[in-house]
Design a protein around this motif. Structure first.
Motif, PDB file in Angstrom:
ATOM      1  N   ALA A   1       0.859  -1.271  -0.139  1.00 52.08           N
ATOM      2  CA  ALA A   1      -0.199  -0.107   0.099  1.00 52.08           C
ATOM      3  C   ALA A   1       0.937   1.256   0.043  1.00 52.08           C
ATOM      4  O   ALA A   1       0.587   2.264  -0.755  1.00 52.08           O
ATOM      5  CB  ALA A   1      -0.783  -0.105   1.066  1.00 52.08           C
ATOM      6  N   LEU A   2       1.885   1.320   0.745  1.00 54.01           N
ATOM      7  CA  LEU A   2       2.722   2.535   0.913  1.00 54.01           C
ATOM      8  C   LEU A   2       3.654   2.545  -0.513  1.00 54.01           C
ATOM      9  O   LEU A   2       3.427   3.799  -0.876  1.00 54.01           O
ATOM     10  CB  LEU A   2       3.745   2.313   2.044  1.00 54.01           C
ATOM     11  CG  LEU A   2       4.737   3.241   2.133  1.00 54.01           C
ATOM     12  CD1 LEU A   2       4.163   4.815   2.577  1.00 54.01           C
ATOM     13  CD2 LEU A   2       5.768   2.985   3.424  1.00 54.01           C
ATOM     14  N   VAL A   3       3.788   1.481  -1.108  1.00 53.46           N
ATOM     15  CA  VAL A   3       4.525   1.751  -2.418  1.00 53.46           C
ATOM     16  C   VAL A   3       3.380   2.168  -3.615  1.00 53.46           C
ATOM     17  O   VAL A   3       4.034   3.151  -4.394  1.00 53.46           O
ATOM     18  CB  VAL A   3       5.004   0.312  -2.854  1.00 53.46           C
ATOM     19  CG1 VAL A   3       5.564   0.333  -4.405  1.00 53.46           C
ATOM     20  CG2 VAL A   3       5.907  -0.434  -1.944  1.00 53.46           C
ATOM     21  N   VAL A   4       2.176   1.792  -3.624  1.00 53.24           N
ATOM     22  CA  VAL A   4       1.246   2.197  -4.419  1.00 53.24           C
ATOM     23  C   VAL A   4       1.230   3.869  -4.037  1.00 53.24           C
ATOM     24  O   VAL A   4       1.042   4.689  -4.861  1.00 53.24           O
ATOM     25  CB  VAL A   4      -0.028   1.379  -4.300  1.00 53.24           C
ATOM     26  CG1 VAL A   4      -0.953   2.371  -4.961  1.00 53.24           C
ATOM     27  CG2 VAL A   4       0.226  -0.018  -4.547  1.00 53.24           C
ATOM     28  N   ALA A   5       0.838   4.183  -2.681  1.00 58.45           N
ATOM     29  CA  ALA A   5       0.806   5.668  -2.407  1.00 58.45           C
ATOM     30  C   ALA A   5       1.592   6.594  -2.982  1.00 58.45           C
ATOM     31  O   ALA A   5       1.676   7.542  -3.579  1.00 58.45           O
ATOM     32  CB  ALA A   5       0.393   5.835  -0.997  1.00 58.45           C
ATOM     33  N   VAL A   6       3.028   6.125  -2.668  1.00 58.11           N
ATOM     34  CA  VAL A   6       4.058   6.997  -3.207  1.00 58.11           C
ATOM     35  C   VAL A   6       4.283   6.905  -4.523  1.00 58.11           C
ATOM     36  O   VAL A   6       4.771   7.818  -5.197  1.00 58.11           O
ATOM     37  CB  VAL A   6       5.524   6.414  -2.466  1.00 58.11           C
ATOM     38  CG1 VAL A   6       6.702   7.074  -2.838  1.00 58.11           C
ATOM     39  CG2 VAL A   6       5.441   6.570  -0.880  1.00 58.11           C
ATOM     40  N   ALA A   7       4.066   5.701  -5.211  1.00 58.29           N
ATOM     41  CA  ALA A   7       4.211   5.716  -6.678  1.00 58.29           C
ATOM     42  C   ALA A   7       3.052   6.777  -7.273  1.00 58.29           C
ATOM     43  O   ALA A   7       3.458   7.526  -8.468  1.00 58.29           O
ATOM     44  CB  ALA A   7       3.924   4.416  -7.306  1.00 58.29           C
ATOM     45  N   ALA A   8       1.914   6.821  -6.632  1.00 61.09           N
ATOM     46  CA  ALA A   8       0.925   7.655  -7.094  1.00 61.09           C
ATOM     47  C   ALA A   8       1.453   9.362  -7.068  1.00 61.09           C
ATOM     48  O   ALA A   8       1.172  10.198  -7.900  1.00 61.09           O
ATOM     49  CB  ALA A   8      -0.458   7.669  -6.152  1.00 61.09           C
ATOM     50  N   LEU A   9       2.041   9.334  -6.040  1.00 62.73           N
ATOM     51  CA  LEU A   9       2.702  10.797  -5.597  1.00 62.73           C
ATOM     52  C   LEU A   9       3.666  11.236  -6.806  1.00 62.73           C
ATOM     53  O   LEU A   9       3.703  12.327  -7.541  1.00 62.73           O
ATOM     54  CB  LEU A   9       3.262  11.051  -4.347  1.00 62.73           C
ATOM     55  CG  LEU A   9       4.143  12.311  -4.154  1.00 62.73           C
ATOM     56  CD1 LEU A   9       2.867  13.470  -4.013  1.00 62.73           C
ATOM     57  CD2 LEU A   9       4.610  12.267  -2.777  1.00 62.73           C
ATOM     58  N   GLN A  10       4.586  10.223  -6.963  1.00 65.83           N
ATOM     59  CA  GLN A  10       5.495  10.394  -8.015  1.00 65.83           C
ATOM     60  C   GLN A  10       4.860  10.565  -9.421  1.00 65.83           C
ATOM     61  O   GLN A  10       5.352  11.542 -10.267  1.00 65.83           O
ATOM     62  CB  GLN A  10       6.399   9.220  -7.946  1.00 65.83           C
ATOM     63  CG  GLN A  10       7.323   9.163  -6.838  1.00 65.83           C
ATOM     64  CD  GLN A  10       8.434   8.125  -6.553  1.00 65.83           C
ATOM     65  OE1 GLN A  10       8.021   7.139  -7.117  1.00 65.83           O
ATOM     66  NE2 GLN A  10       9.169   8.100  -5.730  1.00 65.83           N
ATOM     67  N   ALA A  11       3.834   9.697  -9.598  1.00 67.27           N
ATOM     68  CA  ALA A  11       3.344   9.810 -10.874  1.00 67.27           C
ATOM     69  C   ALA A  11       2.755  11.300 -11.266  1.00 67.27           C
ATOM     70  O   ALA A  11       2.664  11.651 -12.221  1.00 67.27           O
ATOM     71  CB  ALA A  11       2.156   8.710 -11.132  1.00 67.27           C
ATOM     72  N   TYR A  12       2.001  11.667 -10.217  1.00 66.23           N
ATOM     73  CA  TYR A  12       1.549  13.075 -10.392  1.00 66.23           C
ATOM     74  C   TYR A  12       2.355  13.914 -10.776  1.00 66.23           C
ATOM     75  O   TYR A  12       2.088  14.781 -11.434  1.00 66.23           O
ATOM     76  CB  TYR A  12       0.779  13.174  -9.089  1.00 66.23           C
ATOM     77  CG  TYR A  12      -0.021  14.690  -9.102  1.00 66.23           C
ATOM     78  CD1 TYR A  12      -1.055  15.195  -9.949  1.00 66.23           C
ATOM     79  CD2 TYR A  12       0.963  15.686  -8.311  1.00 66.23           C
ATOM     80  CE1 TYR A  12      -1.373  16.659  -9.978  1.00 66.23           C
ATOM     81  CE2 TYR A  12       0.662  16.911  -8.561  1.00 66.23           C
ATOM     82  CZ  TYR A  12      -0.508  17.484  -9.298  1.00 66.23           C
ATOM     83  OH  TYR A  12      -0.884  18.708  -9.490  1.00 66.23           O
ATOM     84  N   GLU A  13       3.350  13.893 -10.038  1.00 68.20           N
ATOM     85  CA  GLU A  13       4.582  14.876 -10.238  1.00 68.20           C
ATOM     86  C   GLU A  13       4.972  14.803 -11.660  1.00 68.20           C
ATOM     87  O   GLU A  13       5.497  15.871 -12.014  1.00 68.20           O
ATOM     88  CB  GLU A  13       5.878  14.616  -9.137  1.00 68.20           C
ATOM     89  CG  GLU A  13       5.558  14.890  -7.865  1.00 68.20           C
ATOM     90  CD  GLU A  13       5.220  16.270  -7.358  1.00 68.20           C
ATOM     91  OE1 GLU A  13       5.431  17.113  -8.413  1.00 68.20           O
ATOM     92  OE2 GLU A  13       4.886  16.767  -6.180  1.00 68.20           O
ATOM     93  N   LEU A  14       5.369  13.753 -12.247  1.00 73.24           N
ATOM     94  CA  LEU A  14       5.458  13.461 -13.457  1.00 73.24           C
ATOM     95  C   LEU A  14       4.377  13.954 -14.566  1.00 73.24           C
ATOM     96  O   LEU A  14       4.633  14.562 -15.691  1.00 73.24           O
ATOM     97  CB  LEU A  14       5.952  11.960 -13.657  1.00 73.24           C
ATOM     98  CG  LEU A  14       6.341  11.531 -15.330  1.00 73.24           C
ATOM     99  CD1 LEU A  14       7.537  12.507 -15.593  1.00 73.24           C
ATOM    100  CD2 LEU A  14       6.572   9.883 -15.322  1.00 73.24           C
ATOM    101  N   MET A  15       3.094  13.646 -14.172  1.00 76.77           N
ATOM    102  CA  MET A  15       2.153  13.582 -15.290  1.00 76.77           C
ATOM    103  C   MET A  15       1.159  15.091 -15.017  1.00 76.77           C
ATOM    104  O   MET A  15       1.146  15.524 -16.013  1.00 76.77           O
ATOM    105  CB  MET A  15       1.217  12.649 -15.065  1.00 76.77           C
ATOM    106  CG  MET A  15       1.802  11.182 -15.309  1.00 76.77           C
ATOM    107  SD  MET A  15       0.813   9.765 -14.686  1.00 76.77           S
ATOM    108  CE  MET A  15      -0.580   9.972 -15.882  1.00 76.77           C
ATOM    109  N   GLY A  16       1.208  15.451 -13.742  1.00 77.92           N
ATOM    110  CA  GLY A  16       0.143  16.877 -13.555  1.00 77.92           C
ATOM    111  C   GLY A  16      -1.067  16.313 -13.799  1.00 77.92           C
ATOM    112  O   GLY A  16      -1.612  15.219 -14.213  1.00 77.92           O
ATOM    113  N   LEU A  17      -1.851  17.328 -14.053  1.00 78.22           N
ATOM    114  CA  LEU A  17      -3.396  17.323 -14.230  1.00 78.22           C
ATOM    115  C   LEU A  17      -3.781  17.299 -15.653  1.00 78.22           C
ATOM    116  O   LEU A  17      -2.968  18.506 -16.419  1.00 78.22           O
ATOM    117  CB  LEU A  17      -4.137  18.443 -13.293  1.00 78.22           C
ATOM    118  CG  LEU A  17      -4.272  18.005 -11.873  1.00 78.22           C
ATOM    119  CD1 LEU A  17      -5.045  19.034 -11.080  1.00 78.22           C
ATOM    120  CD2 LEU A  17      -4.783  16.442 -11.489  1.00 78.22           C
TER     121      LEU A  17
END
Length: 249
Positions: A175-191
């Motif tokens: 779960a922690l891996v998924v949550a941190v990955a989501a944060l990193q993915a957002y930083e890469l992708m934006g909205l």
């Protein structure tokens, strides 16, 4: 403050902020806080009708369909000012205010959300409690409501990272891996694409098994440290060099 205590001054105030956070605590303790509830839809309807008829308002210059007024009242979220502003916008083009005209003026439903006020804390609480209750549909609804209302996505993502350790913990370390990955993915992708990993993470966290053992364990360890103070490190746990020195003595 002394003048309020003596009764020399009668202080009346109104704020959209939470007074527990924004009003001086000494002053707050000497006042009575009255919480104003949102207006009901029928109350807003009556207010809109009065605005249409009032000489200082639209003064009978514009007519509006009842279903258009009800649409405005429903989308105002209990806020009289929002309802009146919406009516004024719908009436600005002249002619009759219909549902179509009101929808065009509003563009979309105005979501009630204040990033610095009570609604902010209520919605984030609902978001966390929905994940904690293993309800992915509700959690996704509250997350979307925050994002569509203009909340900073990083704030939501930080709450998910905290949740992954605090509420899921070692019941599902992934779960922690998924949550941190989501944060990193957002930083890469934006909205807007960043909402995809956020959705993936919130549904994963909601459906993951829950355990608060991590936060309870740290709490117990903290209590022990505070109770026992700085105990010496046992010899068998010291660095090898220190153990040799101890033996040499």
């Amino acid at each position: 403050l002394p003048h309020v205590e003596r009764g020399t001054l009668t202080l009346l105030g109104a704020t959209t902020e939470n007074p527990s956070f924004e009003v001086n605590s000494a002053l707050l303790s000497r006042t009575r806080v009255v919480t104003l509830r949102p207006l009901e839809e029928d109350e807003l309807l009556e207010l809109l009708r009065r605005a249409l008829a009032a000489p200082q308002g639209l003064g009978g210059k514009v007519e509006a369909d009842e279903d258009a007024l009800r649409f405005i009242a429903r989308t105002a979220g209990g806020d009289a000012r929002r309802a009146l502003t919406a009516l004024e916008g719908a009436a600005s083009g002249g002619g009759r205010v219909t549902v179509a005209v009101a929808e065009e003026a509003l563009q979309r439903k105005a979501l009630l959300y204040d990033r610095a006020g009570d609604e902010h804390y209520s919605v984030i609480s609902a978001f966390i409690k929905s994940m904690r209750g293993s309800d992915p549909d509700a959690a996704l609804y509250w997350m979307t409501r925050m994002l569509e209302s203009g909340e900073e996505p990083r704030f939501v993502l930080r709450r998910m990272v905290i949740f992954a350790s605090e509420d899921v913990g070692n019941a599902d370390p992934q779960a922690l891996v998924v949550a941190v990955a989501a944060l990193q993915a957002y930083e890469l992708m934006g909205l807007p694409e960043g909402t995809l990993p956020m959705t993936q993470a919130v549904t994963y966290l909601s459906l993951a098994p829950k355990s608060n053992a991590v936060i309870r364990a740290y709490g117990k360890a903290k209590e022990t440290v505070q109770e026992t103070g700085t105990l010496p490190v046992p010899p068998h746990l010291r660095r090898a060099g220190l153990q040799e020195e101890d033996r040499g003595r």
